[in-house]
Design a protein around this motif. Structure first.
Motif, mmCIF file in Angstrom:
data_model
loop_
_atom_site.group_PDB
_atom_site.id
_atom_site.type_symbol
_atom_site.label_atom_id
_atom_site.label_comp_id
_atom_site.label_asym_id
_atom_site.label_seq_id
_atom_site.Cartn_x
_atom_site.Cartn_y
_atom_site.Cartn_z
ATOM 1 N N TYR A 139 -65.471 15.719 82.648
ATOM 2 C CA TYR A 139 -64.276 15.473 83.450
ATOM 3 C C TYR A 139 -64.436 16.140 84.799
ATOM 4 O O TYR A 139 -65.337 16.957 85.005
ATOM 5 C CB TYR A 139 -63.005 15.980 82.751
ATOM 6 C CG TYR A 139 -62.940 17.480 82.527
ATOM 7 C CD1 TYR A 139 -62.435 18.338 83.501
ATOM 8 C CD2 TYR A 139 -63.378 18.049 81.317
ATOM 9 C CE1 TYR A 139 -62.366 19.702 83.298
ATOM 10 C CE2 TYR A 139 -63.309 19.421 81.106
ATOM 11 C CZ TYR A 139 -62.808 20.238 82.103
ATOM 12 O OH TYR A 139 -62.743 21.592 81.897
ATOM 13 N N ARG A 140 -63.548 15.782 85.715
ATOM 14 C CA ARG A 140 -63.406 16.522 86.958
ATOM 15 C C ARG A 140 -61.965 17.015 87.016
ATOM 16 O O ARG A 140 -61.047 16.386 86.474
ATOM 17 C CB ARG A 140 -63.770 15.674 88.167
ATOM 18 C CG ARG A 140 -62.755 14.628 88.506
ATOM 19 C CD ARG A 140 -63.113 13.824 89.749
ATOM 20 N NE ARG A 140 -61.967 13.018 90.145
ATOM 21 C CZ ARG A 140 -62.051 11.845 90.744
ATOM 22 N NH1 ARG A 140 -63.235 11.325 91.020
ATOM 23 N NH2 ARG A 140 -60.958 11.194 91.090
ATOM 24 N N SER A 141 -61.758 18.124 87.661
ATOM 25 C CA SER A 141 -60.450 18.758 87.697
ATOM 26 C C SER A 141 -59.492 18.011 88.626
ATOM 27 O O SER A 141 -59.869 17.073 89.333
ATOM 28 C CB SER A 141 -60.593 20.194 88.199
ATOM 29 O OG SER A 141 -60.876 20.205 89.600
ATOM 30 N N ASP A 142 -58.237 18.469 88.623
ATOM 31 C CA ASP A 142 -57.333 18.079 89.697
ATOM 32 C C ASP A 142 -57.934 18.526 91.032
ATOM 33 O O ASP A 142 -58.694 19.504 91.090
ATOM 34 C CB ASP A 142 -55.974 18.770 89.533
ATOM 35 C CG ASP A 142 -55.150 18.235 88.379
ATOM 36 O OD1 ASP A 142 -55.506 17.179 87.835
ATOM 37 O OD2 ASP A 142 -54.144 18.882 88.030
ATOM 38 N N ALA A 143 -57.575 17.827 92.076
ATOM 39 C CA ALA A 143 -57.994 18.258 93.410
ATOM 40 C C ALA A 143 -57.275 19.555 93.766
ATOM 41 O O ALA A 143 -56.071 19.691 93.545
ATOM 42 C CB ALA A 143 -57.670 17.180 94.432
ATOM 43 N N PHE A 144 -58.026 20.530 94.303
ATOM 44 C CA PHE A 144 -57.411 21.804 94.667
ATOM 45 C C PHE A 144 -57.252 21.978 96.174
ATOM 46 O O PHE A 144 -56.767 23.016 96.638
ATOM 47 C CB PHE A 144 -58.179 22.987 94.066
ATOM 48 C CG PHE A 144 -59.675 22.924 94.200
ATOM 49 C CD1 PHE A 144 -60.289 23.260 95.395
ATOM 50 C CD2 PHE A 144 -60.467 22.542 93.125
ATOM 51 C CE1 PHE A 144 -61.658 23.213 95.520
ATOM 52 C CE2 PHE A 144 -61.849 22.493 93.239
ATOM 53 C CZ PHE A 144 -62.446 22.829 94.445
ATOM 54 N N VAL A 145 -57.689 20.972 96.954
ATOM 55 C CA VAL A 145 -57.433 20.940 98.402
ATOM 56 C C VAL A 145 -57.017 19.514 98.754
ATOM 57 O O VAL A 145 -57.303 18.572 98.012
ATOM 58 C CB VAL A 145 -58.675 21.343 99.228
ATOM 59 C CG1 VAL A 145 -59.024 22.802 99.017
ATOM 60 C CG2 VAL A 145 -59.870 20.452 98.893
#
Length: 583
Positions: A396-402
């Motif tokens: 998976y990839r995370s939520d965007a943090f920027v």
């Protein structure tokens, strides 16, 4: 608070001989452990007590320059690589300088300034990879060189002066080594950087501003690599080149239209294929710098590391294809350097999205309870990517943090706004992972860029022509410290906005505290679960290096290099500062 003293190695050994304490905890490698978790156990420093931290001593090296080193702590001593690849050994209790190795550069063609990200210490030796592409072994007791070998010729990469580019940029690209080495089973593992050709200048404007990155079509750059050397002799054991050669299948790849996670790359595939034969030797200058120490899985014997952008940077007109293995996460066998797998984050990268932050290892638990050994990487794109450690498959990839806008858009004569741009997201800054809480912590930035097509002026030896430039947009920029919930597939748990873009890295404590530094000089502590700022200290120079923690004589300490960063316009200094609780 004590400032540094200087002692001869013999006198220092007699006066400050370390005593062994059952509760002592070292910081023995770049990432604390082979997994690069940067999760320290410092009994006594908690969310309640952290506000009591005070400086215990300050060491000043006398070299005020970009300072990015992770100090190594072992046996009551701290080993620090200074700007310019000099090395000092300090008494971890007092800051007394025990010895100093002064490095003599063989070349002034440095890729990215004087910064060095740390040393490795093993079996009585200290290893430093230098800004002029050498690997030096020092005696840990005296600092005397044991051997000194060449990683690569500093001037091997063909460079360009930037002439004709309206005076906006200058300089060239030399080969060096910024990454800290890692010692595994008697082998020193290290990579080189500076091969992904691009022109850079130091920030001349306000703090937190990367001035410009410029790409010119042509045969500039070189081939990056990760290599292993015998720790006793310096003999090269194996080398893995980060550009895939024709005999191994070629670096052009499959000319993919999307990233591995499904994002459109806006490539002109037909034009690239048409140009492939004309640029069939482009791989010889292919790029793929290694910016940080790898992670290592002792059970499988695999090393995990990221690679930088293809060469030339930003401008893609002379390098058709996917440009393997640049901008990738790669796994190789630590004994042989044999390829295991790769996952290319950005095929045919023309935005400067190096995979630069070091990988980190942890366990991923699936909904059914199955545990999958995983490797994560905090990216310039603003996502934390999590892969199956055995196969490289994306879990998976995370939520965007920027904030994200116009990812993978093309350059234009009007200046295409892109965020994140060449700076990131997460640049080279190491993340930290708290496996018990299931949280990953990233230090990132919001720094919108404009991607331009421009014209260079004619010179005596070169006609006018196109060049591509990525420059900061004239708008607000800031930093982001974020916590990602690994139990919820990277859901954003909390996010803290800082005044300036964050570059340096993160330290997490098992007690529930997170530390990071800022370019304005603050070292700050936050609550791991809420993101509430609990403490800060003004160091007087940019804190653009990762903090570390150690325990000595049962007392917990937090240490950090405070020396700023020229390329980001942050105030430079020369200090290593160690904090502890009041006596």
């Amino acid at each position: 608070m004590r400032r540094f003293l200087t002692a001869t190695p013999l006198l220092a050994a007699l006066l400050f001989a370390p005593a062994v304490h059952a509760a002592d905890r070292d910081w023995p490698t770049f990432g604390l452990d082979y997994a690069n978790t940067r999760l320290a156990d410092l009994p006594g420093i908690t969310p309640r007590s952290v506000k009591k931290l005070v400086p215990k001593w300050i060491y000043q090296s006398g070299i005020a320059a970009t300072f990015q080193a992770t100090p190594i702590v072992t046996g009551g001593k701290i080993y620090v690589s200074l700007p310019g690849s000099h090395v000092v050994a300090l008494d971890a209790r007092t800051g007394v300088e025990l010895w100093r190795y002064t490095h003599s550069k063989r070349s002034e063609k440095l890729c990215c300034g004087p910064a060095n990200r740390g040393v490795a210490v093993d079996d009585g030796r200290v290893f430093v990879a230098t800004v002029d592409a050498r690997l030096v072994a020092l005696d840990a007791a005296s600092g005397k060189p044991l051997w000194d070998i060449e990683l690569a010729r500093p001037d091997n990469a063909i460079t360009e002066s930037g002439a004709g580019i309206k005076g906006e940029v200058g300089g060239g690209s030399g080969v060096g080594a910024a990454a800290a080495p890692l010692v595994v089973d008697g082998k020193v593992i290290v990579g080189i950087n500076g091969v992904g050709y691009g022109l850079h200048i130091d920030a001349q404007g306000r703090a937190g501003q990367l001035a410009a990155v410029v790409g010119i079509a042509g045969k500039y750059g070189g081939i990056g690599f990760l290599a292993a050397f015998d720790a006793k002799t310096g003999q090269r054991v194996w080398q893995f080149d980060t550009v895939r050669k024709p005999a191994d299948g070629g670096w052009e790849g499959d000319f993919v239209e999307r990233t591995g996670d499904g994002l459109p790359l806006n490539r002109n595939i037909a034009e690239e294929r048409a140009n492939a034969d004309r640029h069939r030797d482009a791989w010889e200058y292919g790029g793929g710098s290694v910016w940080n120490a790898p992670a290592y899985d002792a059970k499988t014997g695999l090393l995990y590391f990221g690679t930088g952008n293809p060469s030339p940077q930003i401008n893609d007109s002379t390098r058709p294809g996917d440009n393997l293995y640049t901008a990738s996460l790669i796994a190789v066998d630590a004994k042989t350097g044999r390829y295991a797998w790769h996952w290319q984050q950005i095929p045919h990268d023309k935005w400067g999205y190096d995979v630069a932050s070091p990988p980190v290892l942890f366990d991923h638990r699936e909904p059914g309870g199955r545990v999958v050994p995983a490797v994560g990487q905090a990216s310039k794109l603003g996502w934390f990517y999590v892969h199956d450690r055995a196969t490289g498959a994306l879990l998976y990839r995370s939520d965007a943090f920027v904030p994200q806008d116009n990812l993978f858009a093309a350059a234009s004569r009007e200046g295409t706004r892109i965020t994140p741009g060449v700076a990131g997201g997460v640049n080279w800054s190491p993340a930290a992972v708290d496996g018990g809480r299931g949280l990953a912590f990233v230090a990132a930035m919001h720094l919108p860029m404009r991607y331009w097509i421009k014209e260079s002026a004619a010179t005596a030896d070169r006609p006018a022509g196109r060049y591509d430039s990525m420059e900061p947009a004239d708008e607000a920029r800031w930093g982001v410290l974020a916590a990602l919930d690994l139990k919820q597939r990277g859901r954003l748990r909390w996010s803290v906005k800082t005044d300036q873009p964050l570059i340096g890295g993160v330290l997490a404590l098992k007690s529930g505290v997170v530390f990071t530094g800022e370019g304005n000089g603050h070292l700050s502590a936050f609550d791991s679960l809420s993101g509430k700022r609990l403490w800060h200290f003004q160091t007087g120079a940019g804190v653009n290096a990762p903090p570390i923690g150690y325990v000595l004589d049962g007392r917990p300490y937090v240490a950090v290099a405070a020396g700023g960063s020229a390329i980001w316009g942050y105030r430079q200094g020369d200090a290593v500062i160690v904090f502890g609780l009041p006596d």
